[in-house]
Design a protein around this motif. Structure first.
Motif, PDB file in Angstrom:
ATOM      1  N   MET A   1       0.834  -1.232   0.189  1.00  0.00           N
ATOM      2  CA  MET A   1       0.034   0.056   0.038  1.00  0.00           C
ATOM      3  C   MET A   1       0.800   1.286  -0.012  1.00  0.00           C
ATOM      4  SD  MET A   1      -2.473   1.241   3.105  1.00  0.00           S
ATOM      5  CE  MET A   1      -4.183   1.380   2.353  1.00  0.00           C
ATOM      6  N   LYS A   2       0.769   2.167  -0.966  1.00  0.00           N
ATOM      7  CA  LYS A   2       1.460   3.318  -1.070  1.00  0.00           C
ATOM      8  C   LYS A   2       1.095   4.354   0.059  1.00  0.00           C
ATOM      9  CE  LYS A   2       1.904   4.956  -5.156  1.00  0.00           C
ATOM     10  NZ  LYS A   2       1.836   5.593  -6.611  1.00  0.00           N
ATOM     11  N   ILE A   3       1.858   5.085   0.361  1.00  0.00           N
ATOM     12  CA  ILE A   3       1.353   6.251   1.178  1.00  0.00           C
ATOM     13  C   ILE A   3       1.723   7.715   0.283  1.00  0.00           C
ATOM     14  CG2 ILE A   3       1.994   4.913   3.321  1.00  0.00           C
ATOM     15  CD1 ILE A   3       4.671   6.756   3.448  1.00  0.00           C
ATOM     16  N   ASN A   4       0.723   8.747   0.816  1.00  0.00           N
ATOM     17  CA  ASN A   4       1.178   9.961   0.262  1.00  0.00           C
ATOM     18  C   ASN A   4       2.086  10.822   0.986  1.00  0.00           C
ATOM     19  OD1 ASN A   4      -0.380  11.120   2.616  1.00  0.00           O
ATOM     20  ND2 ASN A   4      -2.308  10.788   1.560  1.00  0.00           N
ATOM     21  N   CYS A   5       2.156  12.114   0.622  1.00  0.00           N
ATOM     22  CA  CYS A   5       3.483  12.770   1.389  1.00  0.00           C
ATOM     23  C   CYS A   5       2.964  13.239   2.767  1.00  0.00           C
ATOM     24  CB  CYS A   5       3.591  13.867   0.224  1.00  0.00           C
ATOM     25  SG  CYS A   5       4.468  13.657  -1.291  1.00  0.00           S
ATOM     26  N   ARG A   6       1.805  13.646   2.862  1.00  0.00           N
ATOM     27  CA  ARG A   6       1.230  13.592   4.202  1.00  0.00           C
ATOM     28  C   ARG A   6       1.501  12.585   5.227  1.00  0.00           C
ATOM     29  NH1 ARG A   6      -4.537  16.313   5.077  1.00  0.00           N
ATOM     30  NH2 ARG A   6      -3.260  17.998   4.198  1.00  0.00           N
ATOM     31  N   ARG A  10       4.336  12.540   8.618  1.00  0.00           N
ATOM     32  CA  ARG A  10       4.104  11.964   9.955  1.00  0.00           C
ATOM     33  C   ARG A  10       4.997  10.913  10.363  1.00  0.00           C
ATOM     34  NH1 ARG A  10      -2.274  12.053   8.810  1.00  0.00           N
ATOM     35  NH2 ARG A  10      -2.730  14.220   9.242  1.00  0.00           N
ATOM     36  N   LEU A  11       5.386   9.993   9.555  1.00  0.00           N
ATOM     37  CA  LEU A  11       5.994   8.767   9.630  1.00  0.00           C
ATOM     38  C   LEU A  11       7.383   9.188   9.909  1.00  0.00           C
ATOM     39  CD1 LEU A  11       5.081   6.130   7.450  1.00  0.00           C
ATOM     40  CD2 LEU A  11       4.848   6.009   9.964  1.00  0.00           C
ATOM     41  N   ILE A  12       7.963  10.388   9.072  1.00  0.00           N
ATOM     42  CA  ILE A  12       9.445  11.046   9.221  1.00  0.00           C
ATOM     43  C   ILE A  12       9.527  11.424  10.567  1.00  0.00           C
ATOM     44  CG2 ILE A  12      10.796  12.644   8.435  1.00  0.00           C
ATOM     45  CD1 ILE A  12       9.491  12.311   5.672  1.00  0.00           C
ATOM     46  N   SER A  13       8.337  12.402  10.892  1.00  0.00           N
ATOM     47  CA  SER A  13       8.493  12.852  12.348  1.00  0.00           C
ATOM     48  C   SER A  13       8.559  11.954  13.517  1.00  0.00           C
ATOM     49  CB  SER A  13       7.351  14.047  12.518  1.00  0.00           C
ATOM     50  OG  SER A  13       7.575  15.019  11.502  1.00  0.00           O
ATOM     51  N   GLN A  14       7.724  10.707  13.308  1.00  0.00           N
ATOM     52  CA  GLN A  14       7.530  10.038  14.361  1.00  0.00           C
ATOM     53  C   GLN A  14       8.756   9.021  14.489  1.00  0.00           C
ATOM     54  OE1 GLN A  14       4.083   7.119  13.490  1.00  0.00           O
ATOM     55  NE2 GLN A  14       5.009   5.682  14.934  1.00  0.00           N
ATOM     56  N   GLY A  15       9.402   8.887  13.293  1.00  0.00           N
ATOM     57  CA  GLY A  15      10.578   8.065  13.535  1.00  0.00           C
ATOM     58  C   GLY A  15      11.762   8.802  14.198  1.00  0.00           C
ATOM     59  N   LEU A  16      11.795  10.232  14.375  1.00  0.00           N
ATOM     60  CA  LEU A  16      12.752  10.785  15.094  1.00  0.00           C
ATOM     61  C   LEU A  16      12.479  10.638  16.580  1.00  0.00           C
ATOM     62  CD1 LEU A  16      12.606  14.088  13.009  1.00  0.00           C
ATOM     63  CD2 LEU A  16      14.301  12.339  13.076  1.00  0.00           C
ATOM     64  N   ASP A  17      11.289  10.412  16.911  1.00  0.00           N
ATOM     65  CA  ASP A  17      10.995  10.236  18.334  1.00  0.00           C
ATOM     66  C   ASP A  17      10.845   8.922  18.948  1.00  0.00           C
ATOM     67  OD1 ASP A  17      10.365  13.061  18.480  1.00  0.00           O
ATOM     68  OD2 ASP A  17       8.520  12.890  17.979  1.00  0.00           O
ATOM     69  N   GLN A  18      10.415   7.758  18.041  1.00  0.00           N
ATOM     70  CA  GLN A  18      10.581   6.506  18.296  1.00  0.00           C
ATOM     71  C   GLN A  18      10.727   5.653  17.086  1.00  0.00           C
ATOM     72  OE1 GLN A  18       6.594   5.854  20.001  1.00  0.00           O
ATOM     73  NE2 GLN A  18       5.518   6.265  17.942  1.00  0.00           N
ATOM     74  N   PRO A  19      11.239   4.505  17.409  1.00  0.00           N
ATOM     75  CA  PRO A  19      11.346   3.386  16.073  1.00  0.00           C
ATOM     76  C   PRO A  19      10.273   3.057  15.431  1.00  0.00           C
ATOM     77  CG  PRO A  19      12.395   2.536  18.088  1.00  0.00           C
ATOM     78  CD  PRO A  19      11.672   3.781  18.635  1.00  0.00           C
ATOM     79  N   LEU A  20       9.989   3.428  14.014  1.00  0.00           N
ATOM     80  CA  LEU A  20       9.163   2.678  13.128  1.00  0.00           C
ATOM     81  C   LEU A  20       8.979   1.268  13.243  1.00  0.00           C
ATOM     82  CD1 LEU A  20       9.223   5.120  10.087  1.00  0.00           C
ATOM     83  CD2 LEU A  20       8.153   5.510  12.132  1.00  0.00           C
ATOM     84  N   ASN A  21       7.669   0.752  13.049  1.00  0.00           N
ATOM     85  CA  ASN A  21       7.777  -0.693  13.054  1.00  0.00           C
ATOM     86  C   ASN A  21       8.144  -1.272  11.667  1.00  0.00           C
ATOM     87  OD1 ASN A  21       5.451  -0.916  11.121  1.00  0.00           O
ATOM     88  ND2 ASN A  21       4.218  -0.429  12.922  1.00  0.00           N
ATOM     89  N   GLN A  22       8.244  -2.408  11.238  1.00  0.00           N
ATOM     90  CA  GLN A  22       9.109  -2.910  10.101  1.00  0.00           C
ATOM     91  C   GLN A  22       8.365  -2.207   8.811  1.00  0.00           C
ATOM     92  OE1 GLN A  22       9.576  -7.044   9.847  1.00  0.00           O
ATOM     93  NE2 GLN A  22      10.987  -6.887   7.822  1.00  0.00           N
ATOM     94  N   TRP A  23       6.752  -2.346   8.978  1.00  0.00           N
ATOM     95  CA  TRP A  23       6.022  -2.084   7.912  1.00  0.00           C
ATOM     96  C   TRP A  23       6.063  -0.545   7.641  1.00  0.00           C
ATOM     97  CZ3 TRP A  23       4.078  -3.763   3.704  1.00  0.00           C
ATOM     98  CH2 TRP A  23       3.011  -3.312   3.017  1.00  0.00           C
ATOM     99  N   GLN A  24       6.026   0.201   8.831  1.00  0.00           N
ATOM    100  CA  GLN A  24       5.998   1.604   8.359  1.00  0.00           C
ATOM    101  C   GLN A  24       7.339   1.982   7.845  1.00  0.00           C
ATOM    102  OE1 GLN A  24       5.580   2.394  12.693  1.00  0.00           O
ATOM    103  NE2 GLN A  24       3.392   3.418  12.197  1.00  0.00           N
ATOM    104  N   TYR A  25       8.393   1.539   8.518  1.00  0.00           N
ATOM    105  CA  TYR A  25       9.720   1.637   7.819  1.00  0.00           C
ATOM    106  C   TYR A  25       9.869   1.446   6.343  1.00  0.00           C
ATOM    107  CZ  TYR A  25      14.875   1.784   7.168  1.00  0.00           C
ATOM    108  OH  TYR A  25      15.952   1.686   6.620  1.00  0.00           O
TER     109      TYR A  25
END
Length: 59
Positions: A1-6, A10-25
């Motif tokens: 599933m593709k994601i859009n820029c918005r 959000r994932l970029i910002s979240q990834g600075l605060d906490q690790p992303l799960n494998q699917w998000q990454y």
């Protein structure tokens, strides 16, 4: 599933605060591979985070 820029920003910002799960990454990496604007945004946030850490240490 593709994601859009918005969603990517959000994932970029979240990834600075906490690790992303494998699917998000994986979804974010694919998006960043295709989107130069989001790559630039990610790079800028990383630079800001580094500068804030240095300022917090008094460097």
């Amino acid at each position: 599933m593709k994601i859009n820029c918005r969603q990517a920003s959000r994932l970029i910002s979240q990834g600075l605060d906490q690790p992303l799960n494998q699917w998000q990454y994986v979804r974010l990496r694919v998006h960043l591979w295709m989107c130069g604007n989001c790559r630039q945004f990610s790079h800028q946030l990383q630079l800001l985070q580094q500068a804030a850490r240095k300022a917090g240490r008094g460097e």
